[in-house]
Design a protein around this motif. Structure first.
Motif, short mmCIF file in Angstrom:
data_model
loop_
_atom_site.label_atom_id
_atom_site.label_comp_id
_atom_site.label_asym_id
_atom_site.label_seq_id
_atom_site.Cartn_x
_atom_site.Cartn_y
_atom_site.Cartn_z
N ARG A 196 0.87 -1.17 0.00
CA ARG A 196 0.00 0.00 0.00
C ARG A 196 0.91 1.23 0.00
O ARG A 196 1.99 1.21 0.60
CB ARG A 196 -0.91 0.01 1.22
CG ARG A 196 -1.80 -1.21 1.33
CD ARG A 196 -2.60 -1.18 2.62
NE ARG A 196 -3.70 -0.25 2.53
CZ ARG A 196 -4.35 0.27 3.58
NH1 ARG A 196 -3.94 -0.05 4.81
NH2 ARG A 196 -5.36 1.09 3.42
N TRP A 197 0.47 2.30 -0.64
CA TRP A 197 1.32 3.47 -0.84
C TRP A 197 0.71 4.74 -0.27
O TRP A 197 -0.51 4.89 -0.20
CB TRP A 197 1.58 3.70 -2.33
CG TRP A 197 2.50 2.68 -2.94
CD1 TRP A 197 2.17 1.45 -3.43
CD2 TRP A 197 3.92 2.82 -3.11
NE1 TRP A 197 3.28 0.81 -3.90
CE2 TRP A 197 4.37 1.62 -3.72
CE3 TRP A 197 4.84 3.82 -2.82
CZ2 TRP A 197 5.70 1.41 -4.04
CZ3 TRP A 197 6.17 3.61 -3.15
CH2 TRP A 197 6.59 2.42 -3.75
N ILE A 198 1.59 5.65 0.13
CA ILE A 198 1.18 7.01 0.51
C ILE A 198 1.72 7.94 -0.57
O ILE A 198 2.93 7.96 -0.82
CB ILE A 198 1.73 7.43 1.89
CG1 ILE A 198 1.15 6.53 2.99
CG2 ILE A 198 1.36 8.88 2.18
CD1 ILE A 198 2.06 5.44 3.41
N ILE A 221 -2.91 3.09 -3.72
CA ILE A 221 -2.68 4.31 -2.94
C ILE A 221 -3.70 4.38 -1.81
O ILE A 221 -4.89 4.56 -2.02
CB ILE A 221 -2.77 5.57 -3.83
CG1 ILE A 221 -1.69 5.51 -4.91
CG2 ILE A 221 -2.63 6.84 -3.00
CD1 ILE A 221 -1.72 6.68 -5.88
N PHE A 223 -3.28 6.46 1.06
CA PHE A 223 -3.38 7.82 1.59
C PHE A 223 -2.71 8.81 0.63
O PHE A 223 -1.75 8.46 -0.07
CB PHE A 223 -2.70 7.94 2.96
CG PHE A 223 -3.24 6.99 4.00
CD1 PHE A 223 -4.39 7.31 4.72
CD2 PHE A 223 -2.61 5.78 4.26
CE1 PHE A 223 -4.90 6.43 5.66
CE2 PHE A 223 -3.10 4.91 5.20
CZ PHE A 223 -4.25 5.23 5.92
N THR A 224 -3.21 10.02 0.64
CA THR A 224 -2.62 11.10 -0.16
C THR A 224 -2.48 12.33 0.73
O THR A 224 -3.45 12.75 1.36
CB THR A 224 -3.50 11.45 -1.37
OG1 THR A 224 -3.62 10.30 -2.20
CG2 THR A 224 -2.88 12.58 -2.18
N THR A 225 -1.27 12.90 0.80
CA THR A 225 -1.06 14.10 1.61
C THR A 225 0.15 14.87 1.08
O THR A 225 1.11 14.27 0.59
CB THR A 225 -0.84 13.75 3.09
OG1 THR A 225 -0.51 14.96 3.81
CG2 THR A 225 0.28 12.76 3.28
N VAL A 231 3.43 11.93 5.86
CA VAL A 231 3.84 10.78 5.05
C VAL A 231 4.75 9.87 5.87
O VAL A 231 4.54 8.64 5.94
CB VAL A 231 4.59 11.25 3.77
CG1 VAL A 231 5.20 10.04 3.05
CG2 VAL A 231 3.65 11.99 2.84
N LEU A 234 2.90 8.01 8.70
CA LEU A 234 2.09 6.90 8.20
C LEU A 234 2.98 5.70 7.87
O LEU A 234 2.64 4.55 8.18
CB LEU A 234 1.31 7.34 6.97
CG LEU A 234 0.18 8.35 7.21
CD1 LEU A 234 -0.35 8.89 5.88
CD2 LEU A 234 -0.96 7.70 8.00
N GLY A 240 1.86 1.95 5.07
CA GLY A 240 2.17 2.03 3.65
C GLY A 240 3.63 2.41 3.46
O GLY A 240 4.37 2.65 4.42
N ALA A 242 6.30 4.81 0.66
CA ALA A 242 6.18 6.05 -0.10
C ALA A 242 7.44 6.30 -0.91
O ALA A 242 8.51 5.74 -0.64
CB ALA A 242 5.92 7.23 0.85
#
Length: 301
Positions: A196-198, A221, A223-225, A231, A234, A240, A242
């Protein structure tokens, strides 16, 4: 519009009481002073002096101009001194707009370098991500913009804007400290296809998706920030992994995360942008030079 030389001569005539005395003080001939006063009277459209015997008397217009002449000359002197300070780099203000990780690394070091040699030159810090930061430069809201581009992309800027490349910023994979791949020196994106990715800012996200596609997978994806600290937090909690620029890890590194180089290597280009005509402004050129010096020491980070 008044010729300031005529105003200066007029002021001296009023102070000394005659054309000949003013000429001696100013190093002119008396006919030259006479011609200047005639030209000034033509400019104002009315006589400034009347003859009284061998002396001069100011007309009402002359008295009005006399009250303002000293102020005009003082203002001109102050303006000249301020301009000299600017051109000799004793003063000046430069507005720099940069993306967050540049504002936390390149800009402070450049300002410190500048302060050591030219303490009178001030820098105002602004923050924005590209492309909005470039638009602010064109709108005149800043003097220098720092922005980044990824391979295959470029900034669409007007002809009057000059790009000055500063450095190549290496992209890293950010992993939880206990992740099995954290033991490696470099990591392939494809090895993380099931993670899983941020994701970060919009421009970074576009590049990230492109690089994943090049490796043959579409990332999950979670989370997105835009916040680099979020980042890392998380990732530290195992939520996740990144992709993050090396500049960020230069000033901000969570103790529970590990940054590893990508294989093959991936980089973004960091550049300064300035209006071409502003390169002639000494303070702007000086700040740009400081940024280049600092960035040269960070190449490959």
């Amino acid at each position: 519009m008044f010729d300031t030389r005529h105003i200066k001569s007029f002021h001296e005539v009023v102070r000394t009481g005659s054309y000949s005395a003013a000429a001696r003080v100013l190093g002119y001939t008396q006919p030259a002073i006479t011609q200047q006063m005639k030209a000034l009277e033509r400019d104002v459209g009315t006589p400034l002096f009347t003859r009284v015997g061998r002396g001069l008397r100011l007309t009402e217009a002359g008295e009005t101009l006399a009250r303002h002449a000293a102020v005009i000359l003082d203002d001109m002197s102050a303006a000249r001194q301020q301009m000299n300070s600017l051109t000799r780099l004793r003063a000046g203000r430069v507005r720099v707009c940069a993306f967050p990780s540049a504002n936390a690394t390149l800009v402070p070091e450049a300002v410190a370098l500048l302060a050591a040699g030219h303490p009178g030159v001030g820098v105002e810090l602004l923050e924005d991500e590209p492309p909005e930061s470039l638009r602010r430069l064109v709108r005149g809201e800043c003097d220098i913009t720092l922005a980044f581009t990824y391979p295959g992309s470029h900034e669409d800027v007007p002809e009057e804007v000059l790009e000055v490349p500063l450095m190549e910023d290496q992209l890293l994979v950010l992993l939880p400290a206990g992740h099995p791949l954290a033991r490696r020196r470099a990591v392939r994106l494809a090895d993380l296809a099931e993670e899983r990715w941020i994701a970060g800012c919009p421009r970074c996200r576009v590049n990230f998706l492109h690089e994943c596609a090049e490796q043959g997978f579409a990332p999950d994806i979670a989370f997105t920030t835009d916040d680099n600290l979020v980042v890392q937090s998380l990732v530290a909690e195992g939520l996740g992994v990144a992709m993050m620029p090396g500049l960020v890890l230069n000033f901000l590194r969570h103790p529970k995360v590990a940054g590893r180089a990508l294989q093959p290597a991936s980089r973004r280009r960091v550049s300064a942008y300035v209006l071409r005509e502003h390169l002639r402004i000494p303070a702007t050129a000086l700040v740009l030079g400081a940024l280049k010096t600092v960035a040269a020491n960070k190449i490959g980070c």
